[in-house]
Design an enzyme around this catalytic site. Sequence first.
Site, mmCIF file in Angstrom:
data_model
loop_
_atom_site.group_PDB
_atom_site.id
_atom_site.type_symbol
_atom_site.label_atom_id
_atom_site.label_comp_id
_atom_site.label_asym_id
_atom_site.label_seq_id
_atom_site.Cartn_x
_atom_site.Cartn_y
_atom_site.Cartn_z
ATOM 1 N N SER A 84 42.442 -20.554 64.248
ATOM 2 C CA SER A 84 43.173 -19.387 63.606
ATOM 3 C C SER A 84 43.048 -19.501 62.027
ATOM 4 O O SER A 84 41.901 -19.610 61.527
ATOM 5 C CB SER A 84 44.510 -19.273 64.343
ATOM 6 O OG SER A 84 44.848 -17.997 63.542
ATOM 7 N N THR A 85 44.362 -19.445 61.509
ATOM 8 C CA THR A 85 44.351 -19.579 59.899
ATOM 9 C C THR A 85 43.625 -20.770 59.414
ATOM 10 O O THR A 85 43.758 -22.087 59.913
ATOM 11 C CB THR A 85 45.738 -19.647 59.625
ATOM 12 O OG1 THR A 85 46.429 -18.513 60.217
ATOM 13 C CG2 THR A 85 45.761 -19.529 58.073
ATOM 14 N N HIS A 114 40.768 -16.489 66.041
ATOM 15 C CA HIS A 114 41.730 -15.430 65.815
ATOM 16 C C HIS A 114 40.852 -14.417 64.739
ATOM 17 O O HIS A 114 41.104 -14.615 63.555
ATOM 18 C CB HIS A 114 42.959 -15.605 65.621
ATOM 19 C CG HIS A 114 43.630 -16.272 66.686
ATOM 20 N ND1 HIS A 114 44.737 -17.007 66.519
ATOM 21 C CD2 HIS A 114 43.232 -16.431 67.996
ATOM 22 C CE1 HIS A 114 45.162 -17.775 67.798
ATOM 23 N NE2 HIS A 114 44.437 -17.410 68.559
ATOM 24 N N MET A 130 47.825 -20.874 62.819
ATOM 25 C CA MET A 130 49.394 -20.501 63.163
ATOM 26 C C MET A 130 50.001 -20.229 64.735
ATOM 27 O O MET A 130 48.850 -19.725 65.307
ATOM 28 C CB MET A 130 50.005 -19.609 62.093
ATOM 29 C CG MET A 130 49.757 -18.063 62.460
ATOM 30 S SD MET A 130 50.241 -17.052 61.140
ATOM 31 C CE MET A 130 50.194 -15.344 62.148
ATOM 32 N N ASP A 183 48.842 -20.735 70.296
ATOM 33 C CA ASP A 183 47.882 -20.390 71.142
ATOM 34 C C ASP A 183 46.854 -21.684 71.377
ATOM 35 O O ASP A 183 46.465 -22.282 70.605
ATOM 36 C CB ASP A 183 47.093 -19.404 70.657
ATOM 37 C CG ASP A 183 45.924 -18.771 71.469
ATOM 38 O OD1 ASP A 183 46.040 -18.877 72.869
ATOM 39 O OD2 ASP A 183 45.022 -18.189 71.058
#
Length: 362
Positions: free
Chosen positions: A179-180, A206, A299, A302
């Site tokens: 993600s991030t 994401h 973050m 997940d």
Amino acid sequence: MVVDDSAVVRGLVAKWLGDDPAVEVVATASNGDMALKNLASADPEIVVLDIEMPVMDGLTALPKILEHSNEIQVLMSSTLTTRNAEISMRALSMGAADYVSKPESTREVTTSLSFQQELVGKVVNLAAARRLQSGGKVFKGGKASTLNEDILPQVSSRGVISKRKMSSAMPKIIGVGSSTGGPQALLKFLNSMKDELRLPVLVTQHMPPAFTNILAEHLGRATGLPCKQAEDGDVIQTGHVYVAPGDYHMIVENRDGQKVIRINQDDPENFCRPAVDPLFRSLAKLFGSATLGVVLTGMGHDGLKGAQEIVNAGGTVIAQDEATSIVWGMPGAVSQAGLCSAVLPLDEIGEKVIDITKGEAL
């Protein structure tokens, strides 16, 4: 610091951020040049930087901001267009920490709760993660964020992480969740494996719809690996990389003896679609102990439940360490749950994966 040429958007973003007790807006600016002039006096931790602005645009200002201080993290803000998705990918490769997708019209910005939540969430997470890594307090003066705790970096003990024994089965598939900070991490990870990659790689990052195809193209150009945004019915092939399309979960199923990708719009999981958990669950079900899961920077948590499924099936999970993660949320969750066989710096993960696929890491 909030940098946006629209006075309305600039004011709204500053208000939303300022309404969170954990955030202080130290300055606003209408273009990149004004932002640079205010950096020294404002001393921001995070700069929310619009891409399209007069005088000096965000892409021009980005390297100058990063040159001013390596402690500043930049969150790019761009509308969901193909052009801006490409620019955002360039910004990430230049050192931006993350991006946030802004609605195209000012009217949509004023009414978009999802944009507001994503913006505040990413600002708080970036700052909190950096403070945790430096050993400081996450929130000064006890002013905790009003965000859902599920998406905040965990402040639990950073003690010794228990590691599991690696599976004795040779992997047949690699599933990756990020993600991030993920686009940068994915590029380094895949580049470190490209010469010896002999397995399919399925990636859930994401990202919104306009971005995932650009990400797949970017990874393919930069690594030379066959890389594409996954389509429903794709037969997975050795050495190929498949990226889950934005707003769709990606799973793998058995069809007439072939392993094929299926995409769906089932309910979001962990506030995300695509989400890592559905991918990991499907790989564990189909490949069992021959599943290798990799959790990179991001973050939230997940991938945690999906990693548990991989472990339950006898497979192996490895994660990125805290020091090299932009946000140690997702990899931290699986690491602290005791699900990993290795927790490594980003630069070492690709080599470890290749060793595992050769049976040389047991």
